[in-house]
Design a protein around this motif. Structure first.
Motif, mmCIF file in Angstrom:
data_model
loop_
_atom_site.group_PDB
_atom_site.id
_atom_site.type_symbol
_atom_site.label_atom_id
_atom_site.label_comp_id
_atom_site.label_asym_id
_atom_site.label_seq_id
_atom_site.Cartn_x
_atom_site.Cartn_y
_atom_site.Cartn_z
ATOM 1 N N LYS A 1 -19.632 -7.013 23.508
ATOM 2 C CA LYS A 1 -19.169 -8.306 23.997
ATOM 3 C C LYS A 1 -17.778 -8.095 24.591
ATOM 4 N N ASP A 2 -17.399 -8.979 25.482
ATOM 5 C CA ASP A 2 -16.134 -8.799 26.194
ATOM 6 C C ASP A 2 -14.932 -8.943 25.266
ATOM 7 N N ARG A 3 -14.090 -7.926 25.259
ATOM 8 C CA ARG A 3 -12.778 -7.974 24.606
ATOM 9 C C ARG A 3 -11.813 -7.219 25.506
ATOM 10 N N LEU A 4 -11.417 -7.897 26.576
ATOM 11 C CA LEU A 4 -10.526 -7.307 27.565
ATOM 12 C C LEU A 4 -9.222 -8.088 27.610
ATOM 13 N N ASP A 5 -8.131 -7.351 27.713
ATOM 14 C CA ASP A 5 -6.867 -7.983 28.042
ATOM 15 C C ASP A 5 -6.851 -8.272 29.539
ATOM 16 N N GLU A 6 -5.856 -9.018 29.985
ATOM 17 C CA GLU A 6 -5.733 -9.246 31.425
ATOM 18 C C GLU A 6 -5.590 -7.905 32.120
ATOM 19 N N VAL A 7 -6.424 -7.684 33.126
ATOM 20 C CA VAL A 7 -6.481 -6.374 33.770
ATOM 21 C C VAL A 7 -5.438 -6.264 34.874
ATOM 22 N N SER A 8 -4.530 -5.306 34.722
ATOM 23 C CA SER A 8 -3.565 -4.995 35.776
ATOM 24 C C SER A 8 -3.707 -3.545 36.230
ATOM 25 N N LEU A 9 -4.302 -2.697 35.366
ATOM 26 C CA LEU A 9 -4.513 -1.291 35.702
ATOM 27 C C LEU A 9 -5.937 -0.894 35.347
ATOM 28 N N ILE A 10 -6.599 -0.206 36.268
ATOM 29 C CA ILE A 10 -7.949 0.311 36.034
ATOM 30 C C ILE A 10 -7.906 1.823 36.189
ATOM 31 N N ALA A 11 -8.503 2.529 35.252
ATOM 32 C CA ALA A 11 -8.588 3.988 35.341
ATOM 33 C C ALA A 11 -9.989 4.396 35.776
ATOM 34 N N GLY A 12 -10.050 5.363 36.681
ATOM 35 C CA GLY A 12 -11.306 6.002 37.050
ATOM 36 C C GLY A 12 -11.320 7.407 36.476
ATOM 37 N N VAL A 13 -12.443 7.809 35.884
ATOM 38 C CA VAL A 13 -12.540 9.096 35.199
ATOM 39 C C VAL A 13 -13.710 9.892 35.742
ATOM 40 N N ASP A 14 -13.442 11.165 36.051
ATOM 41 C CA ASP A 14 -14.495 12.100 36.453
ATOM 42 C C ASP A 14 -14.317 13.368 35.629
ATOM 43 N N ILE A 15 -15.375 13.829 34.985
ATOM 44 C CA ILE A 15 -15.311 15.013 34.132
ATOM 45 C C ILE A 15 -16.364 16.013 34.590
ATOM 46 N N GLY A 16 -15.970 17.258 34.741
ATOM 47 C CA GLY A 16 -16.897 18.293 35.172
ATOM 48 C C GLY A 16 -16.529 19.629 34.563
ATOM 49 N N PHE A 17 -17.146 20.682 35.106
ATOM 50 C CA PHE A 17 -16.966 22.011 34.533
ATOM 51 C C PHE A 17 -16.675 23.039 35.610
ATOM 52 N N GLU A 18 -15.904 24.034 35.232
ATOM 53 C CA GLU A 18 -15.544 25.139 36.115
ATOM 54 C C GLU A 18 -15.778 26.456 35.366
ATOM 55 N N ASP A 19 -15.622 27.559 36.088
ATOM 56 C CA ASP A 19 -15.736 28.889 35.480
ATOM 57 C C ASP A 19 -17.070 29.048 34.756
ATOM 58 N N ASP A 20 -18.150 28.632 35.444
ATOM 59 C CA ASP A 20 -19.494 28.724 34.867
ATOM 60 C C ASP A 20 -19.596 27.998 33.531
ATOM 61 N N GLY A 21 -18.904 26.871 33.414
ATOM 62 C CA GLY A 21 -18.984 26.050 32.223
ATOM 63 C C GLY A 21 -17.978 26.379 31.151
ATOM 64 N N GLU A 22 -17.186 27.424 31.350
ATOM 65 C CA GLU A 22 -16.216 27.823 30.320
ATOM 66 C C GLU A 22 -15.008 26.892 30.257
ATOM 67 N N THR A 23 -14.730 26.197 31.356
ATOM 68 C CA THR A 23 -13.586 25.288 31.428
ATOM 69 C C THR A 23 -14.067 23.874 31.727
ATOM 70 N N THR A 24 -13.558 22.914 30.982
ATOM 71 C CA THR A 24 -13.834 21.503 31.254
ATOM 72 C C THR A 24 -12.659 20.915 32.015
#
Length: 235
Positions: free
Chosen positions: A29-52
């Motif tokens: 259910k919604d429990r948000l403060d007034e929104v002034s900042l939004i973060a975008g997140v992207d997560i992936g892998f490098e070095d054949d999966g050895e590094t996140t």
């Protein structure tokens, strides 16, 4: 994020049991403060999966200028990958790096959009939901492919959507974010309802398939050293 939610050194069977437990703590259910900042997140892998690699872009929310939002801050954090790839447990590989990235931010967002699943997951704990519990922030998952759930064919126009369901529950929506382009899979992570998750994604949609926060995070993540060989796993 002051107190640790759990240990990361877990066997797959322990991680699966923990997912089931953590999913019970999610607030859908919604429990948000007034929104002034939004973060975008992207997560992936490098070095054949050895590094996140986790990329976080912080945007200033302005309803009058949306979806053209100003970038306030952006960070990339890399660290050794902690868990081998196990289907359904990708958040245990990804989130440690994401937490490292959030620690580098000088300001805290009121809403987080993640390139990945929210509760549209077999145990209702995709990366956006799991991250939301760690941060205790409202989170939304925006995935490029289906991991779990069923849906009817979505209309071809921008803004058309169809419910994503499983076991009689609505997990999210399948959204046509751009005309005649494959849809995205939107599901709440934590402290956000399905309806509000869809509303915020639509508010942040520009001309491209992805909402601006995750689009910019993906673009930031792609600016990696050319010597690194990145690999991406479905979230």
């Amino acid at each position: 994020m002051d107190a640790a939610l759990h240990d990361w050194n877990l066997a797959p069977k322990e991680a699966i049991a923990l997912q089931t437990e953590l999913a019970q703590r999610l607030e859908l259910k919604d429990r948000l403060d007034e929104v002034s900042l939004i973060a975008g997140v992207d997560i992936g892998f490098e070095d054949d999966g050895e590094t996140t690699r986790a990329a976080v872009v912080l945007l200033e929310w302005d309803a009058q200028k949306a979806p053209n939002l100003a970038v306030v801050e952006q960070v990339v954090h890399r660290e050794p990958t902690r868990m081998p790839y196990v289907p359904g447990l990708l958040s245990f590989r990804e989130i440690p790096a994401a937490l490292g990235a959030f620690k580098k931010l000088s300001r805290t967002p009121q809403l987080v959009m993640v390139d990945g699943q929210g509760i549209a997951h077999p145990r209702r704990l995709g990366v956006a939901a799991h991250l939301g519990l760690w941060l205790d922030l409202p989170t939304i998952g925006i995935a490029k492919s289906r991991l779990y759930g069923r849906f009817e064919e979505v209309g071809s126009e921008r803004g058309d959507w169809s419910p994503l369901t499983a076991g009689g529950d609505t997990l999210g929506v399948v959204l046509r974010s751009r005309v005649n382009v494959k849809p995205v899979f939107v599901s709440p992570g934590h402290r956000v309802s399905v309806e509000t998750a869809l509303e915020w994604v639509m508010r942040c949609l520009g001309r491209t398939k992805l909402p601006e926060p995750t689009r910019l995070a993906d673009r930031l993540a792609s600016r990696r050293d050319e010597k690194r060989h990145g690999s991406r796993a479905a979230r």
